[in-house]
Design an enzyme around this catalytic site. Structure first.
Site, short mmCIF file in Angstrom:
data_model
loop_
_atom_site.label_atom_id
_atom_site.label_comp_id
_atom_site.label_asym_id
_atom_site.label_seq_id
_atom_site.Cartn_x
_atom_site.Cartn_y
_atom_site.Cartn_z
N ASP A 35 52.81 15.06 24.79
CA ASP A 35 52.88 13.50 24.72
C ASP A 35 51.63 12.59 24.86
O ASP A 35 51.70 11.51 24.45
CB ASP A 35 54.15 13.19 25.76
N HIS A 37 48.90 13.54 23.47
CA HIS A 37 48.30 13.46 22.05
C HIS A 37 49.09 12.40 21.28
O HIS A 37 48.75 11.61 20.38
CB HIS A 37 48.44 14.72 21.22
N GLY A 149 41.50 10.02 24.35
CA GLY A 149 42.04 9.58 25.62
C GLY A 149 41.03 9.76 26.73
O GLY A 149 39.91 10.19 26.67
N ASP A 152 39.57 12.48 29.33
CA ASP A 152 38.17 13.07 28.99
C ASP A 152 37.11 11.81 28.97
O ASP A 152 36.58 11.57 27.77
CB ASP A 152 38.14 13.90 27.69
N SER A 188 46.71 20.34 27.30
CA SER A 188 47.13 21.36 26.57
C SER A 188 47.03 22.74 27.50
O SER A 188 47.93 23.73 27.42
CB SER A 188 46.44 21.84 25.48
N ARG A 189 46.14 22.63 28.69
CA ARG A 189 45.83 23.89 29.41
C ARG A 189 47.09 23.71 30.46
O ARG A 189 47.24 24.91 31.21
CB ARG A 189 44.58 23.45 30.25
#
Length: 282
Positions: A35, A37, A149, A152, A188-189
């Protein structure tokens, strides 16, 4: 939805788009979409006629070969998820050879010192890899706007510096951190976290919120020491670093100034999964 695996085919699409004077947004990803992304993609769709999503696990930004090997690759399910968002999306999912040819290597960049703090200190060569792939994607896709985002945040600042130093005609847009209901920053991790570590991980954001509150009345050093102490005895989470930095220079704060803005940055290991997060302090 068009899916391009070769840049020459994508180039034809971009050429036709430019001929029609339509705007193009780019959301660079490494896949395993979530979500967070999708929030970037929706923002891009609001501001552009068409949107391109790159799905590419970039080998040159991994300092840990095991992390590269284990990084989730889920192109089929990613495409299905994108179909639920919009038909005005095209996907660029290249091979390593299509992006790099025979030379899978990073360019050495300088980002006026932004690359030496935090992530740069703990992940050797990481931002050379980031700069290399982002510049390459900008050259291939030729977007008007690109969306990243704020999870990062250091990377976002470095990409803005890359565009500035190399006169790249792309508007870089930073988007707010998207969080799970319990506060964990989406990544994602996160899908690789074992249940007990997933249950423990909201402690990271909870600690950041407390640090923000303390920063209103305490010095940066005092807040940093307090955060480090919170993790000292944690059974599952291991603190790699916590830093309070100037948002423009990313240098660690020694003394607060009323005319500057600050952010707290954190990296934590949950077993062998590395989680990062940050929060605006003022």
């Amino acid at each position: 939805m068009e899916i391009y695996h070769k840049k020459q085919n994508l180039n034809q699409f971009v050429k036709e788009l430019k001929a029609q004077k339509l705007s193009l947004g780019l959301v660079p990803t490494m896949g395993a979409l979530h979500d967070g992304h999708l929030s970037l993609i929706k923002k891009a769709l609001e501001n552009n006629d068409r949107v391109a999503i790159s799905i590419f696990v970039n080998p040159t930004q991994f300092d840990n070969k095991d992390d590269l090997k284990k990084y989730p690759r889920t192109l089929e399910s990613d495409v299905e998820l994108l179909k639920t968002v919009s038909n005005d999306i095209v996907v660029y999912a290249p091979t390593v050879e299509d992006v790099y040819g025979d030379n899978v290597a990073s360019v050495n960049y300088t980002f006026d010192g932004l690359e030496h703090a935090m992530e740069g200190k703990f992940r050797h060569g990481h931002f050379d890899g980031v700069g290399t792939i982002v510049k390459r994607l900008f050259e291939i896709v030729q977007p008007d706007n690109a969306y990243f985002g704020e999870k990062d945040f250091q990377q976002l600042m470095i990409i803005k510096k890359l565009v500035e130093k190399h006169n790249i005609p792309v508007n870089v847009v930073g988007c707010p951190i998207h969080r799970e209901k319990d506060g964990l920053a989406m990544s994602s991790r996160n899908t690789r976290l074992k249940p007990e570590y997933r249950n423990a991980s909201p402690f990271i954001y909870k600690t950041l919120l407390a640090a923000k509150e303390k920063f209103g009345t305490k010095s940066a050093n005092t807040v940093t020491e307090w955060v480090e102490k919170q993790f000292e005895n944690h059974e599952l989470l291991k603190l790699e670093y916590f830093t309070i930095a100037d948002t423009q220079t990313l240098k660690t704060v020694k003394r607060k100034s009323k005319d500057k803005t600050y952010r707290a940055f954190i990296a934590v290991y949950a077993d062998d999964i590395r989680l990062i997060d940050n929060i605006a302090l003022n």
